[in-house]
Design an enzyme around this catalytic site. Structure first.
Site, PDB file in Angstrom:
ATOM      1  N   ASN A  15     -76.225  21.011-146.595  1.00 55.02           N
ATOM      2  CA  ASN A  15     -75.837  20.421-145.298  1.00 55.02           C
ATOM      3  C   ASN A  15     -74.470  19.753-145.397  1.00 55.02           C
ATOM      4  OD1 ASN A  15     -77.883  20.610-143.002  1.00 55.02           O
ATOM      5  ND2 ASN A  15     -79.192  20.210-144.778  1.00 55.02           N
ATOM      6  N   HIS A 109     -83.947  16.195-140.602  1.00 59.72           N
ATOM      7  CA  HIS A 109     -85.314  16.386-141.106  1.00 59.72           C
ATOM      8  C   HIS A 109     -85.802  17.774-140.701  1.00 59.72           C
ATOM      9  CE1 HIS A 109     -89.241  15.095-142.517  1.00 59.72           C
ATOM     10  NE2 HIS A 109     -89.754  15.691-141.446  1.00 59.72           N
ATOM     11  N   GLU A 142     -85.829   1.337-139.742  1.00 54.97           N
ATOM     12  CA  GLU A 142     -86.689   0.893-140.848  1.00 54.97           C
ATOM     13  C   GLU A 142     -87.941   1.757-140.995  1.00 54.97           C
ATOM     14  OE1 GLU A 142     -85.157  -1.049-138.759  1.00 54.97           O
ATOM     15  OE2 GLU A 142     -84.144  -2.627-139.908  1.00 54.97           O
ATOM     16  N   ASP A 145     -88.471   8.423-140.679  1.00 57.15           N
ATOM     17  CA  ASP A 145     -88.276   9.560-139.768  1.00 57.15           C
ATOM     18  C   ASP A 145     -88.637   9.228-138.313  1.00 57.15           C
ATOM     19  OD1 ASP A 145     -87.463  11.125-141.941  1.00 57.15           O
ATOM     20  OD2 ASP A 145     -89.497  11.791-142.368  1.00 57.15           O
ATOM     21  N   GLU A 174     -80.281  24.056-139.488  1.00 54.95           N
ATOM     22  CA  GLU A 174     -79.808  22.714-139.873  1.00 54.95           C
ATOM     23  C   GLU A 174     -78.295  22.709-140.010  1.00 54.95           C
ATOM     24  OE1 GLU A 174     -81.664  20.787-143.237  1.00 54.95           O
ATOM     25  OE2 GLU A 174     -83.595  21.698-142.811  1.00 54.95           O
TER      26      GLU A 174
HETATM   27  C1  GRF Z   1     -82.902  19.757-145.919  1.00 54.81           C
HETATM   28  O1  GRF Z   1     -84.007  20.589-145.721  1.00 54.81           O
HETATM   29  C2  GRF Z   1     -82.986  18.554-145.021  1.00 54.81           C
HETATM   30  O2  GRF Z   1     -83.644  18.820-143.817  1.00 54.81           O
HETATM   31  C3  GRF Z   1     -83.798  17.587-145.827  1.00 54.81           C
HETATM   32  O3  GRF Z   1     -83.440  17.804-147.156  1.00 54.81           O
HETATM   33  C4  GRF Z   1     -82.918  19.132-147.301  1.00 54.81           C
HETATM   34  C5  GRF Z   1     -81.551  18.970-147.880  1.00 54.81           C
HETATM   35  O4  GRF Z   1     -80.968  20.177-148.221  1.00 54.81           O
HETATM   36  N1  GRF Z   1     -83.565  16.239-145.385  1.00 54.81           N
HETATM   37  P1  GRF Z   1     -79.458  20.210-148.715  1.00 54.81           P
HETATM   38  O5  GRF Z   1     -79.366  19.284-149.935  1.00 54.81           O
HETATM   39  O6  GRF Z   1     -78.576  19.755-147.602  1.00 54.81           O
HETATM   40  O7  GRF Z   1     -79.210  21.630-149.111  1.00 54.81           O
END
Ligand code: GRF
Length: 196
Positions: A15, A109, A142, A145, A174
């Site tokens: 990401n 998430h 706090e 998610d 994502e």
């Molecule tokens: C992703 O699936 C994100 O939704 C979750 O952790 C994972 C991170 O993947 N929070 P990356 O490290 O960005 O490849």
């Protein structure tokens, strides 16, 4: 004014890489000022180094978050980061850290929150029998998610799905959703609260 991002990542960093690419392509007027990882072997650190992004490994002791958080807050503030982006950051931040950047911390998430909070969201989705899951970008507060939702994207589930196949399909979304949500949120901040 260009948006300054600080990123916290524990692992693969895909990401983070997607955000970086959207900045490089000119599609996103932002800069990544700092990448912090709690895992010295994180691929995210490697990506940062290869792309000349300032990066640092700070050990995280889950029984005592203070050291990690004090150092991170100091560095993120010194770098004048406008938003803190959690990109696969595997720990829960304390109220101290959240207060230092209230309404300035975003997370992604791999489910349609409020469904399937916490770990193994994709496995939870498969086991629930749902036909639709997805991903959510939300503010961090706090509660795990449970912060305000900024954007979501639906992803279908197939009968043949495994947690891995579903994760892969969600991850593609994502990578598009995160930049889109950061941009949207930043524009809202400027509109609704100019003094931030
Ligand atoms: C992703 O699936 C994100 O939704 C979750 O952790 C994972 C991170 O993947 N929070 P990356 O490290 O960005 O490849």
């Amino acid at each position: 004014m260009k948006l300054k991002l600080g990123i916290l990542a524990s692992g693969r960093g895909s990401n983070f890489f997607a955000i970086l690419k959207s900045i490089e392509s000119g599609e996103f007027d932002a800069s990544i000022e700092l990448l912090i990882s709690d895992n010295k072997n994180a691929n995210a650190l490697k990506i940062a180094a290869e792309n000349n992004i300032k990066n640092i490994y700070i050990p995280f002791d889950k029984h005592n978050r203070t050291k990690f958080e004090l150092k991170s807050v100091k560095l993120l503030k010194k770098a004048k980061c406008d938003l803190i982006i959690l990109a696969g950051f595997l720990h829960i931040l304390s109220p101290y850290f959240i207060n230092e950047f209230r309404n300035r911390i975003l997370n992604i998430h791999p489910s349609l929150l409020p469904d399937f909070k916490g770990l193994n969201a994709q496995k939870q989705a498969i086991e629930s029998g749902t036909k639709i899951s997805g991903c959510t970008v939300h503010l961090v507060n706090e509660e795990l998610d449970a912060g305000k939702i900024i954007l979501q994207k639906k992803v279908p589930l197939f009968d043949t799905d495994t947690p891995d196949s579903l994760s892969e399909r969600i991850l593609i979304e994502e990578h598009k959703l995160y930049t889109e949500a950061i941009k949207l949120y930043w524009n809202q901040i400027n509109t609704f609260n100019k003094d931030w």
